[in-house]
Scaffold this motif. Sequence first.
Motif, short mmCIF file in Angstrom:
data_model
loop_
_atom_site.label_atom_id
_atom_site.label_comp_id
_atom_site.label_asym_id
_atom_site.label_seq_id
_atom_site.Cartn_x
_atom_site.Cartn_y
_atom_site.Cartn_z
N GLU A 34 35.93 36.65 28.93
CA GLU A 34 37.35 35.42 28.86
C GLU A 34 37.40 34.65 27.61
O GLU A 34 38.13 34.99 26.75
CB GLU A 34 37.68 35.02 30.18
CG GLU A 34 38.26 35.93 30.67
CD GLU A 34 38.77 35.47 32.78
OE1 GLU A 34 38.10 34.25 32.19
OE2 GLU A 34 39.18 35.50 33.18
N ASN A 68 40.32 41.43 23.08
CA ASN A 68 41.07 41.92 24.50
C ASN A 68 40.48 43.67 24.85
O ASN A 68 40.92 44.97 25.25
CB ASN A 68 42.45 42.58 24.01
CG ASN A 68 42.25 43.10 22.09
OD1 ASN A 68 41.44 43.63 21.53
ND2 ASN A 68 43.59 44.13 22.36
N SER A 109 38.93 47.05 31.86
CA SER A 109 38.46 45.47 31.65
C SER A 109 38.29 45.02 33.15
O SER A 109 37.67 43.68 33.23
CB SER A 109 38.73 44.56 31.02
OG SER A 109 40.04 44.00 30.59
N GLU A 160 47.69 39.64 34.35
CA GLU A 160 47.57 38.37 32.89
C GLU A 160 48.74 39.19 31.83
O GLU A 160 48.61 40.36 31.99
CB GLU A 160 46.37 38.80 32.60
CG GLU A 160 45.96 38.00 31.19
CD GLU A 160 43.77 37.99 30.75
OE1 GLU A 160 43.85 37.02 30.00
OE2 GLU A 160 43.96 38.75 31.58
N ARG A 165 49.19 38.51 27.51
CA ARG A 165 47.67 37.92 26.35
C ARG A 165 48.63 37.95 25.54
O ARG A 165 49.27 39.25 25.41
CB ARG A 165 47.38 37.85 26.88
CG ARG A 165 46.15 38.10 25.40
CD ARG A 165 44.89 38.47 25.26
NE ARG A 165 43.91 39.06 23.60
CZ ARG A 165 43.28 38.05 23.40
NH1 ARG A 165 42.46 37.72 24.38
NH2 ARG A 165 42.40 38.26 21.71
N ARG A 190 38.14 27.47 22.97
CA ARG A 190 38.86 28.38 23.88
C ARG A 190 39.10 27.57 25.27
O ARG A 190 38.52 26.27 25.13
CB ARG A 190 38.98 29.15 24.47
CG ARG A 190 39.22 30.06 25.52
CD ARG A 190 39.17 31.14 26.75
NE ARG A 190 40.39 31.96 27.63
CZ ARG A 190 40.02 31.54 28.78
NH1 ARG A 190 40.00 31.03 29.35
NH2 ARG A 190 40.71 32.68 28.73
N SER A 225 40.98 25.79 28.78
CA SER A 225 42.61 26.71 29.70
C SER A 225 42.51 25.51 30.59
O SER A 225 42.09 24.46 31.29
CB SER A 225 41.73 27.63 30.79
OG SER A 225 40.26 27.73 31.35
N TYR A 228 45.90 30.04 28.94
CA TYR A 228 44.91 29.50 28.59
C TYR A 228 45.57 29.74 26.79
O TYR A 228 46.64 30.79 26.79
CB TYR A 228 43.31 30.24 28.37
CG TYR A 228 43.68 31.84 28.53
CD1 TYR A 228 43.90 32.12 27.17
CD2 TYR A 228 44.42 32.67 29.78
CE1 TYR A 228 43.87 33.87 27.02
CE2 TYR A 228 44.89 34.00 29.59
CZ TYR A 228 44.77 34.39 28.48
OH TYR A 228 45.40 35.37 28.75
N LYS A 270 47.44 34.15 33.33
CA LYS A 270 46.86 34.47 33.91
C LYS A 270 47.19 33.65 35.98
O LYS A 270 47.22 32.64 36.27
CB LYS A 270 45.16 34.78 33.97
CG LYS A 270 44.60 35.37 33.20
CD LYS A 270 42.95 35.17 33.37
CE LYS A 270 42.46 35.49 34.19
NZ LYS A 270 41.06 35.81 34.50
#
Length: 989
Positions: free
Chosen positions: A73, A78, A147, A187, A189, A926, A928, A943, A986
Amino acid sequence: MFLSRKRAQSAFLNTSALVAVVIAGGMAPISALAQSGDNAAENDTVVVTGTRIKRTEFSLPVPAQTLDAAQLELTGANELGEAIVELPAVSAGITSENSQSSTQDSGISTVSLRNLGAERTLTLIDGRRTVGNSSTGSTVSFSTIPSAFVERVEVITGGASAVYGSDAVTGVINVILRDDFEGLSFESRVGTSQEGGNTEYGITIAGGSNFADDRGNVMFSFEYDKELPIYGYQRDKTLYNLGLVENRNGDPDELSPRLSSNIPGGLFGGNSGDLLNPEEDTSYWFFDNGGTGALTPGYSTSLNGFDERGPETVSIPRERFLLAGKVNYELAEKVTFFASAQYSTIATKSERSPDTANSSRLGADFPIYLADGVTPHPFVPQAIFDDAVELGNDDVFFRRRWSEFGNRYREAENDTLRMWAGFKGDLSEDWSYEVNFGYGEFRRSQSRGGDLVIPNYLNAINVEYVDAGNPSLGLQCADEFARNAGCVPLNPFALGSVSQEQTDWLILRDQLRARNRTTTSSAWITGTPFELWAGPVSIAAGYDFRKERSRTRWDPISTSGGGTVTQQVNQDGEQSVHEGFAEVIIPLLADAPFAKSLSIEGAVRVSDYSTVGSVLSFKGGGTWQPVDGVVFRGVFAQANRAPNNIELFSRGLGSQSSLPDPCDGVTASSVGAFDDTCRQDPVVAGVISSMGSFTDPMVQVQQPTFGNGALSEETANTITAGGVFTPSFVPGLQIAVDYYSIKIDGAISEISADDILDICYTSGDFSGTPSCSIPVRDAVTGQLQEVRQTSLNINQLRTKGVDATIAYRFTPADTGAPLLSSVPGDVSFTGTLSRVLQFEEEAPVPGTSTTFIDDELGLLGTPKFTGRFSMSWQNGPLKASWRTLVVGSMLNDDNGRTRLTACEQFNNCDDKIGLFLDRELTHNLRVSYDMPGVFGGEETQLYVGVNNITNNQGPLLYGTGNVGNADDNHHTLYDLTGRFFYGGVKMRF
């Protein structure tokens, strides 16, 4: 071409059986954001990659790297391939950036261990083989693996054929999926790049439930994402059109415009024009597409040429739709049934600048008279007509970019279905077993447009008046059959002169249908038959079967060579293998002085292929723990790779490009290295007799690669040796250092078309040299039409190096350090650095008994150093992670060492342009935040991230690289996307 609604619905219905049982069951609400169940204790034994014997990862004698779901993650990728390639031992294979011009493999995502080729890296799913996603090989595309179920990815380096069979020459990448899952997760994104292009968005839904009093578990997942293209005009480096002119005589390097002489409107022969090398002559005609559009003399490529980089997709778009289902059910105390299925469909579209077919490539110059051979052609401008008559010609050669057709394009849909089922269980406390069966099928449906149909062109230039007595009625194609089929007279003169009717008649839309099928079965048992003084002896033994079938079918025009694209051939291949294998681990010492533990192990596999016959793979090694916190390990292995179906059975894998003819300029009395043999070639001799000399028209030459049923397997000897150190005085610290060496004998390659011509025409004996029977020439003009290449076991590949990894987890407040004691939360750091010591290929010098060593270490594509460093900090619901990727310095392109030697000789290396490529760093962030109960979810996480914070797209390569047409100034070692922002949510219900 992205997925239509009808296509998506069809895909869903065709695979709905995977999830129907889930819909009927309830879904208990537990965490879907982390692995369900308690974390395994460190000393629990499981089956890890590299062995079928249950053990801990730390007891493996080979280096292993693991990316768990949380680490995957953090990459912000992706799809799996983009995340795995961050590991220093892994390099990119086929990607969305370098497959733009691929004839058959666009849209797939492969990787290569140790930079030795994706075909020598074995990819497994849950330790099992599966169907490949390339119509030209058997490699697995990571973009086809859902995934949502991924628990971790394990990567081991070093030969593993004794455990897994063919292809595990450089190592294994094992994608391990969850075995049970409860609840429902969602999720969403989105992401986009700062400079445009590569915008992406997607959703993932996963769910699972226990049933039958928790004796069974069923899971499903649905994933959809879409990624937009990057065009050449969206990046300064890919749009840069100055090419490098290397000077190795002491003068500084220079830059010159890289423009094409294939221009819209056309370039036409004048009374002294040389269209084969238009940069060297200005006496021919063109239509000024940068000014008035009028017919103009005095062409200059540097001033009037066409820049073809802008319209190209340097990173192709991709749309994915994936479904997966998995079920486990305990039938009895010692028998568990399992089954899983995955389906993916991936749509891509690549674009290139309009086709550039010239009249020689199309098979005939444009006639200046109508079909009667007397009447002047009304389409031919008077100035061009007059020049042709003055030269005594009845036609005119031209170069042209067919802009009226629009961009050339390739649309493809890749569909993959994978299924496994079997039984597993524990026979006793010490023995377990598994029996499984697998089936996989890959289909590719591809269409391509924007090129020309050659027979249609020939009919379109052979024209006549509808009524010779009344020219006002216009022209028609002279061939009645062609007229009835829609033939329209062609006018190639001037900008926009090709009408829509002419385009419809000339344009080629080819079709490819490819299919791979793989059937597998496996049975194995593992346990401890007895104990020695140092502990139990562990063994595993079993049987594998695999059958692989491949098939490609092209449209009739492509197989006949009737288009301006590469001629293609329908392919079929099939092979199977029966294999028996065994492993053993023998403990020799335990709790002895300087031997906390000492064990040796070995594995052997005997394979019987329907193609190459019997193959033996084996390995031997061990681990030694002299004291707590120190483990030494090492393995020697002999691994193998059997040739794939294309390498064995190909009837000619299509490829075409310009190919210099050694006989160019040869006359009856000329003197040169090739001249005597060229005059012995009866076709070339005939041209010289009639024309006085032989001239190379520099047309595209077919260079297909043929399979070879006499191929044998590649054999690799691999060594890994190193140690793991976990000092007790620094809790949470682990350091690993490992050396590797890989030598591959009989590596499959081919003698290139250039070398075949050199062998022939330097031999001095045309009739007695086997290579001289390979080139195919036109019987009249002598033009090279085809030079066949054949797969052979001729090369040796060698690489060696050192990997160093450090991992450190700590709580700052517990360290006692004044500067850290007030820092809340926990910190983890990991770093991996790879130093390549050798990377070279030894190949025979064609026509001699000697070999040539190509040392590629430190050249573009093979840096000496690569690294990945990451640090994460977590305090309650807040987590922040920083990653830095390192690509070491290199010399640009294969001529780098020659350029370096020359500039050192003349002491002018500072004047060299683009020779030295500095070390490049890419930084990523990143963040979150967990918010239980927000948006209605039991658990919710928001995130955001920024990849490539400094917008470092790598160095400008001045016409080299492996992206686009290989001259777009970029290499996939670097990040063409640039600064990329993404974010998502998420949720668990």
